[in-house]
Design a protein around this motif. Structure first.
Motif, mmCIF file in Angstrom:
data_model
loop_
_atom_site.group_PDB
_atom_site.id
_atom_site.type_symbol
_atom_site.label_atom_id
_atom_site.label_comp_id
_atom_site.label_asym_id
_atom_site.label_seq_id
_atom_site.Cartn_x
_atom_site.Cartn_y
_atom_site.Cartn_z
ATOM 1 N N ARG A 283 0.833 -1.213 0.000
ATOM 2 C CA ARG A 283 0.000 0.000 0.000
ATOM 3 C C ARG A 283 0.862 1.255 0.000
ATOM 4 N N TYR A 284 1.909 1.252 0.805
ATOM 5 C CA TYR A 284 2.751 2.444 0.882
ATOM 6 C C TYR A 284 3.487 2.696 -0.438
ATOM 7 N N SER A 285 3.746 1.608 -1.175
ATOM 8 C CA SER A 285 4.436 1.776 -2.463
ATOM 9 C C SER A 285 3.582 2.536 -3.469
ATOM 10 N N TRP A 286 2.245 2.593 -3.242
ATOM 11 C CA TRP A 286 1.386 3.379 -4.125
ATOM 12 C C TRP A 286 1.822 4.841 -4.148
ATOM 13 N N TYR A 287 2.471 5.268 -3.070
ATOM 14 C CA TYR A 287 2.881 6.675 -2.940
ATOM 15 C C TYR A 287 4.398 6.821 -2.897
ATOM 16 N N ASP A 288 5.081 5.823 -3.480
ATOM 17 C CA ASP A 288 6.544 5.852 -3.579
ATOM 18 C C ASP A 288 7.193 5.900 -2.198
ATOM 19 N N ILE A 289 6.592 5.209 -1.240
ATOM 20 C CA ILE A 289 7.159 5.106 0.103
ATOM 21 C C ILE A 289 7.675 3.686 0.297
ATOM 22 N N ASN A 290 8.936 3.569 0.715
ATOM 23 C CA ASN A 290 9.568 2.280 0.976
ATOM 24 C C ASN A 290 9.927 2.227 2.460
ATOM 25 N N LEU A 291 9.357 1.277 3.178
ATOM 26 C CA LEU A 291 9.573 1.211 4.620
ATOM 27 C C LEU A 291 11.036 0.998 4.987
ATOM 28 N N ASN A 292 11.829 0.469 4.063
ATOM 29 C CA ASN A 292 13.248 0.265 4.338
ATOM 30 C C ASN A 292 14.059 1.548 4.229
ATOM 31 N N THR A 293 13.673 2.422 3.328
ATOM 32 C CA THR A 293 14.514 3.576 3.019
ATOM 33 C C THR A 293 13.859 4.930 3.267
ATOM 34 N N SER A 294 12.529 4.985 3.372
ATOM 35 C CA SER A 294 11.826 6.256 3.537
ATOM 36 C C SER A 294 11.725 6.612 5.016
ATOM 37 N N LYS A 295 12.224 7.767 5.390
ATOM 38 C CA LYS A 295 12.199 8.218 6.781
ATOM 39 C C LYS A 295 10.800 8.686 7.171
ATOM 40 N N GLN A 296 10.313 8.172 8.303
ATOM 41 C CA GLN A 296 8.959 8.485 8.755
ATOM 42 C C GLN A 296 8.972 9.451 9.938
ATOM 43 N N ALA A 297 8.116 10.456 9.880
ATOM 44 C CA ALA A 297 7.827 11.314 11.033
ATOM 45 C C ALA A 297 6.591 10.732 11.701
ATOM 46 N N ARG A 298 6.760 10.197 12.895
ATOM 47 C CA ARG A 298 5.723 9.376 13.520
ATOM 48 C C ARG A 298 5.050 10.134 14.670
ATOM 49 N N PHE A 299 3.749 10.359 14.568
ATOM 50 C CA PHE A 299 2.980 11.027 15.615
ATOM 51 C C PHE A 299 2.108 9.988 16.318
ATOM 52 N N TYR A 300 2.704 9.299 17.275
ATOM 53 C CA TYR A 300 2.033 8.231 18.016
ATOM 54 C C TYR A 300 2.309 8.407 19.500
ATOM 55 N N GLY A 301 1.572 7.648 20.303
ATOM 56 C CA GLY A 301 1.894 7.581 21.716
ATOM 57 C C GLY A 301 3.106 6.680 21.918
ATOM 58 N N ILE A 302 3.598 6.651 23.152
ATOM 59 C CA ILE A 302 4.731 5.792 23.489
ATOM 60 C C ILE A 302 4.599 5.381 24.947
ATOM 61 N N PRO A 303 4.893 4.126 25.304
ATOM 62 C CA PRO A 303 4.823 3.726 26.712
ATOM 63 C C PRO A 303 5.741 4.606 27.567
ATOM 64 N N LEU A 304 5.290 4.937 28.749
ATOM 65 C CA LEU A 304 6.073 5.805 29.616
ATOM 66 C C LEU A 304 6.912 5.034 30.627
ATOM 67 N N ASP A 305 6.672 3.702 30.736
ATOM 68 C CA ASP A 305 7.555 2.910 31.586
ATOM 69 C C ASP A 305 8.878 2.702 30.862
ATOM 70 N N LYS A 306 9.954 2.561 31.625
ATOM 71 C CA LYS A 306 11.301 2.547 31.059
ATOM 72 C C LYS A 306 11.495 1.453 30.006
ATOM 73 N N LYS A 307 11.066 0.224 30.338
ATOM 74 C CA LYS A 307 11.246 -0.901 29.410
ATOM 75 C C LYS A 307 10.457 -0.683 28.122
ATOM 76 N N GLY A 308 9.176 -0.321 28.269
ATOM 77 C CA GLY A 308 8.344 -0.103 27.087
ATOM 78 C C GLY A 308 8.831 1.054 26.239
#
Length: 435
Positions: free
Chosen positions: A127-152
């Motif tokens: 699906r991402y290749s439809w827009y010339d995006i390659n998960l191996n080489t295309s840098k992503q700006a990610r707006f997601y949550g993240i676990p706040l515990d140290k391990k996570g």
């Protein structure tokens, strides 16, 4: 370097095999696609009836050759220890194990066998290749949550490094943090943004106030992919204007992967390669294309854990132009547990209430974001973050709009806050009913 592919291989996910399978499935002609789907549906049901003790009990009257005999399962059916639900030969150690976000109100832990999970990633690559995006080489700006515990926290940071992405926190959407985002975009060759709709919209509003277009700041950007939350047309227009790139709407679920992905013509193409999607009425009868109902999905390749006629908890419509090979999602209404129940007995999607209110509020340009909660059958509270309190005329206009689109006599309360409470994942639940 294909770091993402390498990380999948090191974890035992056979991505090369699933890439080949995906291409084989996509090469099946339309007139042969019904045969493919029927074969896979029968195979996965037969497998679970033979090798999954939980499913044997749950679907004791199921006949793999009679689809109508297959019961519909809900998240509530799966809220028991994962060890009870795993197929013979599968364990937490040899499967991909994760948990749902809980945004539906019914969280649970699930598993996917490694082949199935690799096939999910093959679909995402495609699906991402439809827009010339390659998960191996295309840098992503990610707006997601993240676990706040140290391990996570450090586990997610490692996954980000392997996934060629940089994560921006969605827990602090202040102007100060967005200024730091701009600095990072100036110095990094990001090719795409990906993340929660509400957070990315707030970033776009910041850019608008600064009179900035993100593509001018970061010329390498190609596309913005929003997910997990509803995208309204006004927000899409804002994002496309302030980012200067196409905005793509993704619909998915942690336990299933990508369910639908918008193409360049803004059509939501449903994943029919490794999923089978049905729209059912309240009696579990299949509805024709164009009719609104519950979205029910079968994972055709997950042998570790049954997701067979699985009621996701969402309501939607398949387009009349859909085919078995290329179903098109016409509308995604929202979650079934996000319905507004009104004193008259009328029901409406919670996002209808949200949308009506949003249209009025955003005319002022003052309110940054807001949520709506149904406190009682006739009482709704609108909590909002703004530069200045809402004027009385704004409140009057909102109440008038609610009466026009829903009904008269509702008690609408307002509360201005410094910030809104987000879920642990970082998502902003836009409507919630306490009934």
């Amino acid at each position: 370097m294909n770091l993402f592919n390498l990380s999948l291989k090191l974890k035992g996910f056979p991505i090369q095999e699933t890439n080949r399978l995906l291409h084989q499935i996509q090469s099946i002609s339309e007139d042969k696609y019904a045969d493919y789907l029927n074969e896979q549906k029968q195979a996965i049901i037969a497998f679970h009836l033979k090798h999954n003790p939980f499913y044997k009990t749950f679907a004791k009257n199921a006949n793999p050759n009679n689809w109508n005999s297959i019961p519909v399962m809900t998240k509530r059916d799966l809220q028991q220890p994962l060890s009870n639900r795993l197929s013979e030969g599968f364990s937490k150690k040899n499967s991909f194990v994760n948990k749902t976000s809980g945004s539906s109100g019914d969280p649970f832990i699930f598993a996917k066998d490694k082949f199935c999970h690799a096939l999910t990633w093959s679909g995402i690559f495609d699906r991402y290749s439809w827009y010339d995006i390659n998960l191996n080489t295309s840098k992503q700006a990610r707006f997601y949550g993240i676990p706040l515990d140290k391990k996570g926290y450090y586990k997610e940071r490692l996954k980000d490094a392997l996934g060629n992405r940089y994560r921006f926190s969605v827990f602090d959407l202040s102007d100060f943090e967005f200024e730091k985002c701009i600095t990072k975009f100036k110095s990094t060759t990001f090719e795409y943004l990906n993340g929660y709709t509400s957070s990315i919209v707030q970033f776009a509003k910041f850019l608008k106030n600064k009179n900035l277009v993100l593509k001018d700041v970061c010329p390498t950007l190609k596309v913005c992919i929003v997910t997990s939350e509803m995208l309204f047309q006004e927000d899409r227009t804002l994002l496309e204007t302030q980012f200067g790139i196409p905005v793509i709407n993704e619909y998915g679920a942690a336990e299933l992967g990508v369910i639908a992905f918008q193409n360049s013509e803004n059509r939501w193409i449903v994943n029919s390669e490794d999923l089978f999607i049905e729209i059912l009425d309240e009696n579990n009868q299949v509805l024709p294309y164009g009719k609104e109902g519950r979205i029910v999905i079968t994972s055709l390749y997950n042998k570790a854990h049954p997701f067979v006629r699985y009621d996701l908890g969402d309501v939607g419509t398949l387009s009349e132009s859909s085919t078995l090979k290329k179903p098109v999602l016409k509308h995604l209404i929202g979650r079934t547990n996000d319905l507004v129940t009104l004193p008259s007995g009328k029901t409406a999607a919670g996002l209808t209430f949200y949308y009506v209110t949003k249209t009025v509020i955003e005319d002022s340009g003052n309110v940054k974001e807001f949520i709506i909660e149904q406190i009682q059958i006739n009482t709704f509270k609108i909590s909002y973050v703004s530069n200045t309190p809402l004027y009385e005329k704004d409140k009057t206009n909102i109440k008038a709009a609610v009466e026009t689109y829903l009904e008269f006599g509702l008690d609408i309360q307002f509360e201005r806050k410094e910030c809104l409470n987000r879920e642990k994942s970082g998502k902003l639940k836009q409507f919630k009913s306490y009934l």
